[in-house]
Design a protein around this motif. Structure first.
Motif, PDB file in Angstrom:
ATOM      1  N   TYR A   1      -5.988   2.377   2.856  1.00  0.00           N
ATOM      2  CA  TYR A   1      -4.973   3.314   2.383  1.00  0.00           C
ATOM      3  C   TYR A   1      -5.452   4.056   1.143  1.00  0.00           C
ATOM      4  O   TYR A   1      -5.206   5.265   0.990  1.00  0.00           O
ATOM      5  CB  TYR A   1      -3.670   2.566   2.070  1.00  0.00           C
ATOM      6  CG  TYR A   1      -2.677   2.559   3.207  1.00  0.00           C
ATOM      7  CD1 TYR A   1      -2.154   3.744   3.702  1.00  0.00           C
ATOM      8  CD2 TYR A   1      -2.264   1.373   3.780  1.00  0.00           C
ATOM      9  CE1 TYR A   1      -1.240   3.744   4.743  1.00  0.00           C
ATOM     10  CE2 TYR A   1      -1.352   1.357   4.831  1.00  0.00           C
ATOM     11  CZ  TYR A   1      -0.842   2.552   5.313  1.00  0.00           C
ATOM     12  OH  TYR A   1       0.051   2.545   6.347  1.00  0.00           O
TER      13      TYR A   1
ATOM     14  N   TRP B   1       1.392   4.281  -2.899  1.00  0.00           N
ATOM     15  CA  TRP B   1       1.307   5.718  -2.609  1.00  0.00           C
ATOM     16  C   TRP B   1       2.569   6.422  -3.103  1.00  0.00           C
ATOM     17  O   TRP B   1       2.512   7.518  -3.658  1.00  0.00           O
ATOM     18  CB  TRP B   1       1.132   5.932  -1.109  1.00  0.00           C
ATOM     19  CG  TRP B   1       0.487   7.247  -0.741  1.00  0.00           C
ATOM     20  CD1 TRP B   1       0.727   8.452  -1.324  1.00  0.00           C
ATOM     21  CD2 TRP B   1      -0.479   7.480   0.276  1.00  0.00           C
ATOM     22  NE1 TRP B   1      -0.012   9.437  -0.726  1.00  0.00           N
ATOM     23  CE2 TRP B   1      -0.776   8.867   0.258  1.00  0.00           C
ATOM     24  CE3 TRP B   1      -1.113   6.682   1.214  1.00  0.00           C
ATOM     25  CZ2 TRP B   1      -1.684   9.440   1.150  1.00  0.00           C
ATOM     26  CZ3 TRP B   1      -2.015   7.266   2.095  1.00  0.00           C
ATOM     27  CH2 TRP B   1      -2.302   8.616   2.051  1.00  0.00           C
TER      28      TRP B   1
ATOM     29  N   VAL C   1       1.296   9.801   7.473  1.00  0.00           N
ATOM     30  CA  VAL C   1       0.478   8.641   7.127  1.00  0.00           C
ATOM     31  C   VAL C   1       0.964   7.442   7.925  1.00  0.00           C
ATOM     32  O   VAL C   1       2.167   7.139   7.930  1.00  0.00           O
ATOM     33  CB  VAL C   1       0.549   8.340   5.609  1.00  0.00           C
ATOM     34  CG1 VAL C   1      -0.249   7.088   5.273  1.00  0.00           C
ATOM     35  CG2 VAL C   1       0.048   9.531   4.801  1.00  0.00           C
TER      36      VAL C   1
ATOM     37  N   ARG D   1      -5.771   8.013   0.686  1.00  0.00           N
ATOM     38  CA  ARG D   1      -5.024   8.657  -0.392  1.00  0.00           C
ATOM     39  C   ARG D   1      -5.949   9.531  -1.241  1.00  0.00           C
ATOM     40  O   ARG D   1      -5.566  10.629  -1.672  1.00  0.00           O
ATOM     41  CB  ARG D   1      -4.348   7.598  -1.267  1.00  0.00           C
ATOM     42  CG  ARG D   1      -3.314   8.184  -2.233  1.00  0.00           C
ATOM     43  CD  ARG D   1      -2.506   7.091  -2.872  1.00  0.00           C
ATOM     44  NE  ARG D   1      -3.311   6.241  -3.725  1.00  0.00           N
ATOM     45  CZ  ARG D   1      -2.919   5.070  -4.214  1.00  0.00           C
ATOM     46  NH1 ARG D   1      -1.718   4.616  -3.906  1.00  0.00           N
ATOM     47  NH2 ARG D   1      -3.697   4.359  -4.985  1.00  0.00           N
TER      48      ARG D   1
ATOM     49  N   LEU E   1      -0.298   3.355   9.877  1.00  0.00           N
ATOM     50  CA  LEU E   1      -1.227   2.292  10.210  1.00  0.00           C
ATOM     51  C   LEU E   1      -0.827   1.748  11.570  1.00  0.00           C
ATOM     52  O   LEU E   1       0.347   1.491  11.824  1.00  0.00           O
ATOM     53  CB  LEU E   1      -1.198   1.171   9.169  1.00  0.00           C
ATOM     54  CG  LEU E   1      -2.180   0.007   9.412  1.00  0.00           C
ATOM     55  CD1 LEU E   1      -2.725  -0.516   8.104  1.00  0.00           C
ATOM     56  CD2 LEU E   1      -1.527  -1.133  10.189  1.00  0.00           C
TER      57      LEU E   1
ATOM     58  N   ASP F   1      -4.941  -2.311   2.122  1.00  0.00           N
ATOM     59  CA  ASP F   1      -4.839  -1.553   0.876  1.00  0.00           C
ATOM     60  C   ASP F   1      -6.104  -0.738   0.620  1.00  0.00           C
ATOM     61  O   ASP F   1      -6.035   0.403   0.170  1.00  0.00           O
ATOM     62  CB  ASP F   1      -4.569  -2.514  -0.286  1.00  0.00           C
ATOM     63  CG  ASP F   1      -4.260  -1.764  -1.570  1.00  0.00           C
ATOM     64  OD1 ASP F   1      -3.283  -0.993  -1.569  1.00  0.00           O
ATOM     65  OD2 ASP F   1      -5.002  -1.932  -2.546  1.00  0.00           O
TER      66      ASP F   1
ATOM     67  N   SER G   1       0.827  -1.207   0.000  1.00  0.00           N
ATOM     68  CA  SER G   1       0.000   0.000   0.000  1.00  0.00           C
ATOM     69  C   SER G   1       0.862   1.258   0.000  1.00  0.00           C
ATOM     70  O   SER G   1       0.597   2.208  -0.748  1.00  0.00           O
ATOM     71  CB  SER G   1      -0.915   0.001   1.223  1.00  0.00           C
ATOM     72  OG  SER G   1      -1.747  -1.145   1.229  1.00  0.00           O
TER      73      SER G   1
END
Length: 545
Positions: free
Chosen positions: A267, A120, A195, A271, A197, A264, A116
């Protein structure tokens, strides 16, 4: 018969009215999902006279609205309304990817996260000015890749990562990511995001915590875009994610729940939100916008009849077009410090006596000359190596040069006793110490020792002057930094600022890395530097936790 016809006509008219109402309602239902429902002011960057606003509008489902759905924007900067024009200039973005490398993620899950992030990175446009950095967090925090436009470098560093650590220092990682995102490099775009997770769990004991992150986000926040990850139902993880989601929203960013087995999807949603962020530019002249470093609130409005949306306020510092404070408001007279510390105006250091200059000169001699002096001292009947005193003045000078380093203060460091060993960096006098994270009806000063996660933060009563130094009389005592003077500096409450005054220290006092000249009114979220020690200062209002 006529009455029956009238009733039938009324019935038919009611049916037609109901059909028309349903049709209008259906049309409204089809159009409303695409209409803006929320307006978020993700980031505000001040470069006076321009104020740059980065905002996103979303519909009821949380998806970005189309460009034609944006209404007329306006901004409230301090007490003044101003029109915000949508910028058409090429505008890049600087992204800090904060990646968890703890073993709470298995290899398959971690590979999905890397895929992911890699996607990006591929979407970045270096020609537009896009830059990215990679920071890893586990049992430590590491800047794996500084800001760069080179996608290959980013992907190479990303490919080298694997789950390896047993802990997650989440909040310490966020603190360093925020600091990295605030850099003033000339080649970095103004728009910044973080960004990450995470499962919201933080394994750190002491040091940077959730409150420190919130404190750093109080002024000039960087938006955090986060995907909450939980592989299974876990009440502890769910509670941690709930707290983390509140922190993310406070930053101006976005939070999405996601399945860590398929990050994914989450994300990609984040995005799309970041890429749809609008760049608005408003102008603010002096007054009320003077580049004096003072904080000011900014709020965004959007009108599209009959809808009028408002964002939450964002607090930012007023700086000039280079991001610097160009005008400093000084007091009309030199303040008087009444704490248990000596108060000498630090404009010019006192002249050294002749014997002190001689010691400094001898301390700078090459080692060969020191050896000669040692032999001369030994020839006068003194055993230098076993520490016997020299009977004459010359021998005393030799021993001072050879047996100790250059003096930094006329007051020696406090003695260390076996009953009370000094192993910490910072010690707070019990008379001003308040239990951390408790509500209090008096103003406090919160200190975060930077680089020492095993101690602090500390809350101190801040109604009178606090002395900082090595002396045992200091309210804020630095115990193991030889570059700190016995009476180094003093901190005093001055309304919404912190008055920092150097107390004639040997090595000077710094605020945000800049040496002060005598005294300085510091912002309520500044870094105090004394010797090798740095303390982040946070001014807490009455009743705060």
């Amino acid at each position: 018969m006529a009455g029956l016809r009238v009733r039938l006509a009324h019935w038919a008219l009611a049916c037609l009215s109901l059909l028309a109402f349903v049709s209008v309602g259906s049309a409204l239902a089809q159009s409303s999902p695409s209409a803006p429902a929320t307006l978020r002011l993700a980031q505000v960057v001040v470069r006076l006279p321009e104020v740059h606003l980065y905002a996103s509008a979303q519909n009821e489902k949380g998806n970005p609205v189309a460009a034609e759905q944006w209404g007329k924007p306006s901004a409230l900067i301090g007490p003044t309304y101003t029109t915000a024009e949508i910028s058409q200039r090429p505008d890049g973005i600087a992204i800090v990817f904060l990646i968890d490398i703890s073993k709470s993620l298995n290899k398959q899950q971690f590979d999905l996260i890397k895929a992911s992030v890699r996607a990006w990175i591929e979407s970045l446009e270096p020609d537009r000015g896009d830059r990215a950095a990679i920071v890893t967090l586990g049992s430590g925090v590491n800047i794996l890749q500084d800001f760069t436009a080179n996608k290959n470098d980013l992907k190479t560093k990303l490919a080298s990562l694997a789950p390896s650590d047993m802990q997650t220092l989440l909040y310490q990682g966020l603190v360093q990511a925020i600091d990295l995102s605030r850099r003033f490099d000339s080649n970095l775009p103004l728009h910044r995001v973080i960004v990450t997770l995470t499962d919201g769990m933080d394994d750190q004991k002491g040091g940077a915590g959730r409150q420190e992150v919130l404190d750093k986000l109080a002024i000039d926040p960087t938006p955090i875009y986060a995907l909450g990850a939980s592989a299974q139902n876990n009440a502890k993880v769910d509670a941690a994610l709930k707290e983390f989601a509140g922190l993310v929203r406070a930053s101006g960013g976005e939070y999405r729940d996601g399945d860590i087995r398929n990050p994914d999807k989450g994300y990609n949603e984040l995005r799309r939100i970041v890429s749809s962020t609008k760049h608005l530019v408003a102008e603010c002249q002096d007054p009320p916008c003077a580049p004096d470093g003072s904080p000011i609130a900014v709020r965004l409005f959007m009108s599209q009849d009959p809808i009028r949306l408002s964002s939450e306020s964002v607090n930012v510092r007023l700086v000039n077009d280079k991001g610097e404070v160009s005008r400093q408001v000084l007091p009309t007279s030199t303040p008087t410090i009444t704490a248990t510390t000596t108060t000498a105006p630090a404009t010019t250091p006192p002249a050294k006596p002749w014997w002190r200059k001689l010691l400094d000169f001898l301390a700078e001699l090459p080692s060969v000359w020191k050896a000669v002096l040692a032999l001369l001292a030994a020839g006068s009947g003194v055993a230098v190596t076993i520490g016997l005193t020299v009977p004459d003045f010359f021998g005393r000078i030799v021993l001072l040069v050879l047996g100790s380093r250059k003096h930094e203060d006329t007051v020696p460091p406090p003695a260390v006793t076996t009953q009370e060993p000094d192993q910490s960096v910072v010690r707070i006098k019990s008379s001003v110490l308040v239990k951390y994270d408790t509500q209090h009806d008096r103003q406090r000063l919160r200190l975060y020792p930077i680089g020492h996660n095993e101690i602090g933060p500390f809350d101190l009563l801040f109604e009178n002057t606090l002395a900082v130094g090595r002396s045992q009389d200091s309210e804020i005592r630095i115990t193991n930094d030889a570059q700190v003077s016995a009476n180094h500096c003093a901190l005093s409450p001055q309304g919404k600022s912190i008055l920092v005054q150097d107390s004639g220290s040997r090595n000077g006092t710094r605020v945000n890395g800049v040496p002060i000249n005598g005294f300085l009114h510091a912002e309520p979220d500044s870094i105090l530097g004394v010797g090798r020690t740095e303390l982040r200062m946070k001014l807490l209002p009455v009743g705060a936790r």
